[in-house]
Design a protein around this motif. Structure first.
Motif, PDB file in Angstrom:
ATOM      1  N   ASN A  37       4.697   7.437   0.846  1.00 25.13           N
ATOM      2  CA  ASN A  37       5.471   6.044   0.470  1.00 25.13           C
ATOM      3  C   ASN A  37       4.718   5.211   0.304  1.00 25.13           C
ATOM      4  OD1 ASN A  37       7.839   8.172   2.109  1.00 25.13           O
ATOM      5  ND2 ASN A  37       6.590   7.876   3.767  1.00 25.13           N
ATOM      6  N   ARG A  49       1.731   6.669  11.203  1.00 22.10           N
ATOM      7  CA  ARG A  49       1.400   5.092  11.577  1.00 22.10           C
ATOM      8  C   ARG A  49       2.623   4.261  11.127  1.00 22.10           C
ATOM      9  NH1 ARG A  49      -4.669   6.174  10.001  1.00 22.10           N
ATOM     10  NH2 ARG A  49      -5.377   8.529  10.803  1.00 22.10           N
ATOM     11  N   GLU A  50       3.049   4.692   9.979  1.00 23.33           N
ATOM     12  CA  GLU A  50       3.800   3.595   9.240  1.00 23.33           C
ATOM     13  C   GLU A  50       5.172   2.756  10.302  1.00 23.33           C
ATOM     14  OE1 GLU A  50       2.986   1.949   6.634  1.00 23.33           O
ATOM     15  OE2 GLU A  50       1.543   2.978   6.771  1.00 23.33           O
ATOM     16  N   TRP A  96       4.758   1.153   0.705  1.00 28.64           N
ATOM     17  CA  TRP A  96       4.732  -0.037   1.811  1.00 28.64           C
ATOM     18  C   TRP A  96       5.114  -1.369   1.091  1.00 28.64           C
ATOM     19  CZ3 TRP A  96       7.405   1.225   5.531  1.00 28.64           C
ATOM     20  CH2 TRP A  96       8.369   2.546   6.631  1.00 28.64           C
ATOM     21  N   HIS A 140       0.931  -1.057   0.174  1.00 32.23           N
ATOM     22  CA  HIS A 140       0.271   0.258  -0.020  1.00 32.23           C
ATOM     23  C   HIS A 140       0.863   1.291  -0.036  1.00 32.23           C
ATOM     24  CE1 HIS A 140       0.726  -0.094   4.398  1.00 32.23           C
ATOM     25  NE2 HIS A 140       0.449   1.541   4.486  1.00 32.23           N
ATOM     26  N   TYR A 141       0.299   2.450  -0.369  1.00 32.09           N
ATOM     27  CA  TYR A 141       0.902   3.835  -0.076  1.00 32.09           C
ATOM     28  C   TYR A 141      -0.080   4.476   1.029  1.00 32.09           C
ATOM     29  CZ  TYR A 141       2.258   2.738  -4.935  1.00 32.09           C
ATOM     30  OH  TYR A 141       2.562   2.175  -6.057  1.00 32.09           O
ATOM     31  N   ASP A 142       1.690   5.098   2.305  1.00 32.86           N
ATOM     32  CA  ASP A 142       0.756   5.903   3.101  1.00 32.86           C
ATOM     33  C   ASP A 142       0.446   6.902   3.026  1.00 32.86           C
ATOM     34  OD1 ASP A 142       3.244   7.995   3.354  1.00 32.86           O
ATOM     35  OD2 ASP A 142       3.637   6.042   4.412  1.00 32.86           O
ATOM     36  N   ALA A 143      -0.245   7.711   3.598  1.00 27.32           N
ATOM     37  CA  ALA A 143      -1.158   8.805   3.362  1.00 27.32           C
ATOM     38  C   ALA A 143       0.137  10.341   2.481  1.00 27.32           C
ATOM     39  CB  ALA A 143      -1.139   9.899   4.464  1.00 27.32           C
ATOM     40  N   PHE A 177       6.860  10.584   7.085  1.00 30.41           N
ATOM     41  CA  PHE A 177       6.507   9.270   8.311  1.00 30.41           C
ATOM     42  C   PHE A 177       7.367   9.531   9.726  1.00 30.41           C
ATOM     43  CE2 PHE A 177      10.018   6.026   9.877  1.00 30.41           C
ATOM     44  CZ  PHE A 177       9.370   5.188   9.856  1.00 30.41           C
ATOM     45  N   GLU A 182      -1.044  11.195   9.303  1.00 30.99           N
ATOM     46  CA  GLU A 182      -0.741   9.672   9.408  1.00 30.99           C
ATOM     47  C   GLU A 182       0.234   8.759   9.166  1.00 30.99           C
ATOM     48  OE1 GLU A 182      -5.047   9.565   7.200  1.00 30.99           O
ATOM     49  OE2 GLU A 182      -5.612  11.394   7.969  1.00 30.99           O
ATOM     50  N   ALA A 183       1.163   9.507   8.109  1.00 33.17           N
ATOM     51  CA  ALA A 183       2.140   8.134   7.398  1.00 33.17           C
ATOM     52  C   ALA A 183       3.043   7.689   8.480  1.00 33.17           C
ATOM     53  CB  ALA A 183       2.992   9.262   6.400  1.00 33.17           C
TER      54      ALA A 183
END
Lengths: 413, 413
Positions: free
Chosen positions: B59, B177-178, B61, B53-56, B138, B174-175
């Motif tokens: 990025n 969260r990763e 992942w 998935h792509y984060d907010a 991140f 929100e990124a």
């Protein structure tokens, strides 16, 4: 109608209002505003018994025939740089207009020698980078083949822009016909530098114009990452150039009137995170003595090569332009000296070389005895809307220049 | 399917052909070519049992779940500068892909700890001038308010360009969260400098990333005519700047790993016939020691003020950017050291700071134990199409980095 220097100041202000804006004078040669200035000037000639025409290079001539065909030429230029000042060039033309009126009056329309007023075309070279354009055509030193393909910042070609103003570059050489019967040339100009103000003097005799060596210098090093390249692994083109920027001051400093200027530096890639791989600079060197000029050029070139070696770079030079020093006529210098002393009451007139070039240099190259008179500039500022001179000094200059004209007429008659 | 470093080289060439041209790599973040590279990479993941998935912050992942939720993060970036090289960033991502395949095979799809591959968004900052964009989101250090109104050279706003790629800057936070379960981060990168080549070493342990002080410096003098202004009447802004360009080398030279770079100089008006009235320069200073960095900044500033006074100019400084030095994790450094020694057979691994910044700096800022491994660059050249590394060194690097991954897994398990 006696000489009225206040009228010259009023006319300078009138021209400024007509062809300037909040940023300064906008009479760039070969533009509509410049044509408007010339039209305005033609209107000022109405009523005077002069023959008026434009020559093949666009120089603007008004001739008052005299008893003798021998002609005294008096000149200036109405064109300005963009955002220029109110005096540069225009003072010469409008002071000359006032003097022409006085001579016409005094000699009832027939002076002992012929008086020719000239408004040179494109002294500044502001649009196409070629200064002294009209006067070089007059002198027969024009470089039409090299110049015709120059373009302005909008890509308009020089020959096309001139054609729009009725000038064909192919016919430039015909302007040399205007040399006929020319026996002397005088020009008044603001100093455009700080020397006279520092000496607290209003006026000076100009000895001649300095020769100029003008070069583009490029240092080649190696572009490299600013973070990953140790200091001792760099080939920094800016460092070599910085050494030269400082060294030229020592080179000029050995001679009293010499100047050396690095006016432009460009860095490539020119980003905060890279060592400069290529550095382009310009160097302008001037002196009235040809030997001094040659020495300064050689020393700068040798220094640049030494700095390139020290920084593991290479350097190349390319001549942009050069002109030899032009010394004005000894007899005309004396007449100018007398005129200044008589008007100011000083025991001695200051004599100095001109760093800036002027149309007088081209006229002198044509073998016509020439002299210029300098007038103090406030703050040494020119080519700028804040360019200025004290009004009492402007009046003094018109009177002194008029005196010089009378002396020249007497000398030629 | 054992580790196949030759496949990494083949895939690097495949990516280069797909997203480069005659001038080099063109994978500038937030452009179609970059999206194409990411799509190509997603295709490479097909068949591997990973969640993708792509984060907010954009990025990218790919997660291979392990017996433990504790995650080893391995990262790089597919984006490049314009006309970039084939290895910068892409090597990290494709070596990681190969290692992911090997781990998946060895542990039959279930390694002891979770393995997360990350392709950071916009490491280079090439389009909007903001590097480490995705990794800063991140790490929770993003500066959205300051960055969102940045524009590219065509005037496109940063937030609009990101939105076109499905990323809302308002949601950047929100990124972070990763970070959940992240227990260590490793990154392989070409050195981008000449140090390892000069030492004849293929690999090095990276101690951390140097802190950076980045400033715009403007010297104000007085524009003046190059011909009419005597040398002793000048206020030459270029001269003051040239002195600083040379002095920063002495300032950096007092410290073994420090660098100071003047990467850009701009002169105004920047014409051959005028003394420079204003000179704008950039200064980039780096060191791994915060105290050294602070000293260098102070010394450069004091020197600039001294030079301004000497030249009758003034100077002003404006900070462009700064980051503190980031020291990597001591335990991770040891693991990296072991991996290099085992693969190269050398008794000792070289340890060096990174001058360039990397996403690893942001990950380390988030408190995640981090280390990087450097690989020799030929000629120290990067951010250029001629960026290169010997193929035997590339293979060695993939093997050493794989060894580091194994050691990190064992350490976390």
């Amino acid at each position: 109608m006696p000489l009225d220097p206040k009228r010259t100041i009023a006319e300078l202000k009138e021209l400024c209002a007509l062809t300037g804006d909040a940023n300064g004078a906008q009479r760039v040669a070969w533009t509509d505003t410049w044509l408007k200035a010339r039209e305005w000037f033609a209107g000022k000639l109405v009523g005077l018994p002069v023959e008026h025409h434009y020559d093949a290079a666009g120089n603007n001539w008004a001739t008052l025939p005299g008893a003798s065909e021998k002609a005294l030429l008096i000149g200036g230029h109405l064109d300005s740089v963009p955002n220029g000042g109110w005096l540069d060039g225009a003072l010469n033309v409008l002071a000359t207009l006032e003097i022409l009126r006085r001579i016409n009056e005094e000699f009832h329309g027939r002076p002992p020698v012929t008086i020719r007023v000239v408004d040179w075309a494109d002294e500044e070279g502001a649009r196409f980078g070629r200064s002294l354009l009209g006067s070089s055509a007059f002198a027969g030193t024009a470089t039409v083949a090299a110049d015709r393909l120059r373009t302005d910042r909008d890509g308009v070609r020089m020959d096309e822009a001139l054609r729009r103003c009725g000038v064909e570059m192919d016919r430039f050489s015909e302007a040399a016909r205007e040399q006929k019967n020319a026996a002397a040339y005088i020009e008044l100009h603001i100093e455009q530098g700080p020397v006279l103000e520092r000496m607290n003097l209003p006026l000076a005799v100009v000895l001649g114009t300095k020769g100029v060596e003008r070069h583009a210098i490029t240092f080649h090093g190696q572009e490299a990452h600013s973070g990953s390249t140790p200091m001792n692994a760099r080939r920094d083109a800016l460092a070599a150039c910085a050494k030269l920027a400082l060294e030229i001051r020592a080179i000029a400093g050995k001679h009293p009137d010499a100047v050396c200027t690095m006016g432009s530096v460009k860095t490539f890639p020119g980003i905060v995170t890279a060592v400069v791989g290529r550095c382009e600079a310009t160097l302008d060197q001037r002196d009235l003595d040809a030997q001094v000029l040659a020495t300064m050029f050689r020393e700068a070139r040798e220094a640049s090569e030494r700095f390139a070696r020290e920084e593991h770079c290479t350097v190349e030079w390319s001549r942009i332009w050069q002109i030899e020093p032009i010394a004005f006529d000894a007899k005309m210098l004396d007449l100018c000296d007398e005129a200044i002393r008589e008007v100011t009451g000083a025991a001695k007139a200051h004599r100095m070389p001109s760093g800036p070039l002027h149309d007088a240099a081209e006229v002198s190259r044509a073998g016509i005895p020439t002299v210029m008179m300098f007038l103090q500039s406030l703050g040494g500022i020119s080519h700028n809307k804040i360019e200025d001179t004290r009004e009492d000094h402007l009046e003094l200059a018109v009177r002194a220049f008029d005196r010089l004209a009378s002396k020249a007429i007497a000398h030629l008659a």
